[in-house]
Design a protein around this motif. Structure first.
Motif, PDB file in Angstrom:
ATOM      1  N   UNK A  11       0.819  -1.202   0.000  1.00  0.00           N
ATOM      2  CA  UNK A  11       0.000   0.000   0.000  1.00  0.00           C
ATOM      3  C   UNK A  11       0.858   1.260   0.000  1.00  0.00           C
ATOM      4  N   UNK A  12       2.116   1.144   0.344  1.00  0.00           N
ATOM      5  CA  UNK A  12       3.008   2.298   0.374  1.00  0.00           C
ATOM      6  C   UNK A  12       3.547   2.583  -1.028  1.00  0.00           C
ATOM      7  N   UNK A  13       3.885   3.866  -1.239  1.00  0.00           N
ATOM      8  CA  UNK A  13       4.554   4.239  -2.485  1.00  0.00           C
ATOM      9  C   UNK A  13       5.931   3.591  -2.583  1.00  0.00           C
ATOM     10  N   UNK A  14       6.534   3.289  -1.413  1.00  0.00           N
ATOM     11  CA  UNK A  14       7.880   2.724  -1.386  1.00  0.00           C
ATOM     12  C   UNK A  14       7.757   1.203  -1.471  1.00  0.00           C
ATOM     13  N   UNK A  15       8.101   0.643  -2.609  1.00  0.00           N
ATOM     14  CA  UNK A  15       7.894  -0.790  -2.832  1.00  0.00           C
ATOM     15  C   UNK A  15       9.131  -1.630  -2.509  1.00  0.00           C
ATOM     16  N   UNK A  16      10.316  -1.024  -2.603  1.00  0.00           N
ATOM     17  CA  UNK A  16      11.546  -1.777  -2.362  1.00  0.00           C
ATOM     18  C   UNK A  16      11.719  -2.049  -0.869  1.00  0.00           C
ATOM     19  N   UNK A  17      11.978  -3.301  -0.515  1.00  0.00           N
ATOM     20  CA  UNK A  17      12.065  -3.682   0.898  1.00  0.00           C
ATOM     21  C   UNK A  17      13.124  -2.897   1.651  1.00  0.00           C
ATOM     22  N   UNK A  18      14.326  -2.822   1.081  1.00  0.00           N
ATOM     23  CA  UNK A  18      15.413  -2.137   1.791  1.00  0.00           C
ATOM     24  C   UNK A  18      15.095  -0.659   1.967  1.00  0.00           C
ATOM     25  N   UNK A  19      14.579  -0.029   0.920  1.00  0.00           N
ATOM     26  CA  UNK A  19      14.271   1.393   1.003  1.00  0.00           C
ATOM     27  C   UNK A  19      13.141   1.641   2.003  1.00  0.00           C
ATOM     28  N   UNK A  20      12.141   0.768   2.034  1.00  0.00           N
ATOM     29  CA  UNK A  20      11.063   0.913   3.012  1.00  0.00           C
ATOM     30  C   UNK A  20      11.603   0.849   4.428  1.00  0.00           C
ATOM     31  N   UNK A  21      12.539  -0.080   4.665  1.00  0.00           N
ATOM     32  CA  UNK A  21      13.112  -0.209   6.009  1.00  0.00           C
ATOM     33  C   UNK A  21      13.951   1.002   6.379  1.00  0.00           C
ATOM     34  N   UNK A  22      14.638   1.575   5.399  1.00  0.00           N
ATOM     35  CA  UNK A  22      15.426   2.784   5.673  1.00  0.00           C
ATOM     36  C   UNK A  22      14.498   3.920   6.081  1.00  0.00           C
ATOM     37  N   UNK A  23      13.418   4.127   5.345  1.00  0.00           N
ATOM     38  CA  UNK A  23      12.448   5.148   5.740  1.00  0.00           C
ATOM     39  C   UNK A  23      11.876   4.843   7.124  1.00  0.00           C
ATOM     40  N   UNK A  24      11.653   3.575   7.421  1.00  0.00           N
ATOM     41  CA  UNK A  24      11.102   3.185   8.715  1.00  0.00           C
ATOM     42  C   UNK A  24      12.048   3.542   9.855  1.00  0.00           C
ATOM     43  N   UNK A  25      13.333   3.292   9.659  1.00  0.00           N
ATOM     44  CA  UNK A  25      14.318   3.547  10.715  1.00  0.00           C
ATOM     45  C   UNK A  25      14.607   5.038  10.911  1.00  0.00           C
ATOM     46  N   UNK A  26      14.366   5.843   9.894  1.00  0.00           N
ATOM     47  CA  UNK A  26      14.650   7.277   9.999  1.00  0.00           C
ATOM     48  C   UNK A  26      13.484   7.978  10.691  1.00  0.00           C
ATOM     49  N   UNK A  27      13.260   7.609  11.945  1.00  0.00           N
ATOM     50  CA  UNK A  27      12.116   8.110  12.699  1.00  0.00           C
ATOM     51  C   UNK A  27      12.425   9.492  13.267  1.00  0.00           C
ATOM     52  N   UNK A  28      11.508  10.461  13.111  1.00  0.00           N
ATOM     53  CA  UNK A  28      11.792  11.834  13.544  1.00  0.00           C
ATOM     54  C   UNK A  28      11.960  11.999  15.047  1.00  0.00           C
ATOM     55  N   UNK A  29      11.605  10.986  15.846  1.00  0.00           N
ATOM     56  CA  UNK A  29      11.821  11.092  17.293  1.00  0.00           C
ATOM     57  C   UNK A  29      13.307  11.053  17.630  1.00  0.00           C
ATOM     58  N   UNK A  30      14.120  10.571  16.706  1.00  0.00           N
ATOM     59  CA  UNK A  30      15.572  10.530  16.904  1.00  0.00           C
ATOM     60  C   UNK A  30      16.222  11.687  16.157  1.00  0.00           C
ATOM     61  N   UNK A  31      17.329  12.179  16.684  1.00  0.00           N
ATOM     62  CA  UNK A  31      18.089  13.211  15.970  1.00  0.00           C
ATOM     63  C   UNK A  31      18.548  12.659  14.627  1.00  0.00           C
ATOM     64  N   UNK A  32      18.659  13.544  13.635  1.00  0.00           N
ATOM     65  CA  UNK A  32      18.976  13.085  12.279  1.00  0.00           C
ATOM     66  C   UNK A  32      20.257  12.262  12.241  1.00  0.00           C
ATOM     67  N   UNK A  33      21.302  12.738  12.923  1.00  0.00           N
ATOM     68  CA  UNK A  33      22.564  12.000  12.914  1.00  0.00           C
ATOM     69  C   UNK A  33      22.425  10.607  13.485  1.00  0.00           C
ATOM     70  N   UNK A  34      21.605  10.480  14.529  1.00  0.00           N
ATOM     71  CA  UNK A  34      21.382   9.172  15.143  1.00  0.00           C
ATOM     72  C   UNK A  34      20.553   8.286  14.216  1.00  0.00           C
TER      73      UNK A  34
END
Length: 328
Positions: A11-34
């Motif tokens: 259902x997501x625009x992001x179909x590639x598994x690795x790219x989806x996981x990267x977007x998932x891990x880049x959660x805004x609750x964490x500082x960008x560098x982290x």
């Protein structure tokens, strides 16, 4: 009907598994560098030491940051889920940084026997192309893809058959991949038309200028220096200033560049010492150059880079010895 957190990945625009996981891990609750560091560790195929070198911090410091980040995710119960499509732009900056650092580690491996890790370069370019398909109107997405393509075009000429490093000025440019250059330059021209400059676009433009030159002697260093000036105004950093000094040396001479380099706080970064050594060599300060080469060698964990720096250091020794002989 599924709740948002349980929806199917398709259902997501992001179909590639690795790219989806990267977007998932880049959660805004964490500082960008982290976000970037954690994603590189979990998904990018990089070790803690490699990530630490990318961030120019000790490995122990990076290890502590990763432990704290995982603890924050656990304690705050931050869900590992594919973000809604509306959330993707807010995570894009960190995702671009992840892809860029994966490519950098592949293009110039921070450790090991080989200069280049083809698997990481290819993976980063693949992810860059997917991002470009997802967000074709974002200048920085396209700028990052152009940057990687232009750097990738030089890969066949960057090493000799025995794995030895060949610096840009000495590369056989007939071995550069003209197809990748044409694709990268076309994207750079599109970015110029958008007129919304950012760091990846500017770096891509710098490399487009390099790719325009049939040989090192015809490089338009004035244009490259102007682009670095723009980079410093958009996203200043000591590393950008160091790279700018290389162009400054070509335009205004090694003495002017050395004064800039000596003012930078990058003493744990091997390229700081390598660039400083080259400037000292060009100024005829061979003893100082040899010491700077030693400092660079001590801080590099890549065998191809250490071999190259060692050869340059020996050249400095020979030059100094020859100078001593002629003085008698």
């Amino acid at each position: 009907m599924h709740a948002p957190d349980d929806r199917e990945p398709e259902e997501s625009l992001v179909r590639d598994d690795q790219l989806r996981l990267i977007f998932t891990c880049c959660h805004p609750a964490l500082a960008t560098g982290v976000q970037v560091a954690l994603t590189l560790r979990l998904l990018g195929g990089l070790s803690t030491g490699e990530i630490a070198r990318a961030f120019l911090v000790p490995e122990a410091t990076m290890a502590q940051r990763l432990v704290r980040a995982k603890g924050k995710i656990r304690d705050a119960r931050i869900p590992y889920r594919v973000p809604d499509d509306s959330e993707l732009p807010g995570r894009l900056r960190a995702v671009l940084a992840v892809v860029y650092l994966i490519f950098n580690e592949g293009y110039a491996a921070s450790s090991g026997d080989r200069l280049v890790r083809d698997d990481l370069c290819d993976d980063a370019v693949r992810l860059g192309r997917l991002l470009a398909e997802l967000m074709p109107d974002d200048p920085e997405v396209m700028g990052l893809l152009a940057l990687m393509l232009l750097l990738q075009s030089r890969r066949p000429a960057r090493t000799l058959p025995d794995g030895s490093l060949v610096v840009l000025a000495d590369q056989d440019r007939s071995r550069w991949d003209r197809r990748l250059i044409a694709e990268g330059q076309a994207i750079v021209l599109q970015c110029l038309r958008w007129n919304r400059p950012g760091p990846y676009q500017i770096q891509a433009a710098i490399n487009a200028v390099h790719s325009d030159a049939p040989n090192a002697a015809t490089t338009d260093w004035g244009q490259i220096l102007a682009l670095y000036d723009q980079h410093m105004s958009v996203a200043p950093s000591p590393v950008v200033a160091l790279n700018r000094a290389v162009a400054l040396a070509e335009v205004e001479g090694p003495g002017v560049a050395l004064a800039v380099v000596d003012g930078l706080e990058l003493h744990d970064y091997y390229l700081f010492h390598a660039i400083r050594a080259d400037l000292l060599r060009r100024l005829g300060r061979t003893a100082d150059a040899a010491a700077a080469y030693e400092a660079a060698i001590a801080r590099s964990e890549n065998a191809a880079e250490r071999d190259f720096l060692g050869a340059r250091r020996r050249e400095s020794d020979h030059t100094r010895a020859a100078g001593s002989d002629t003085s008698h």
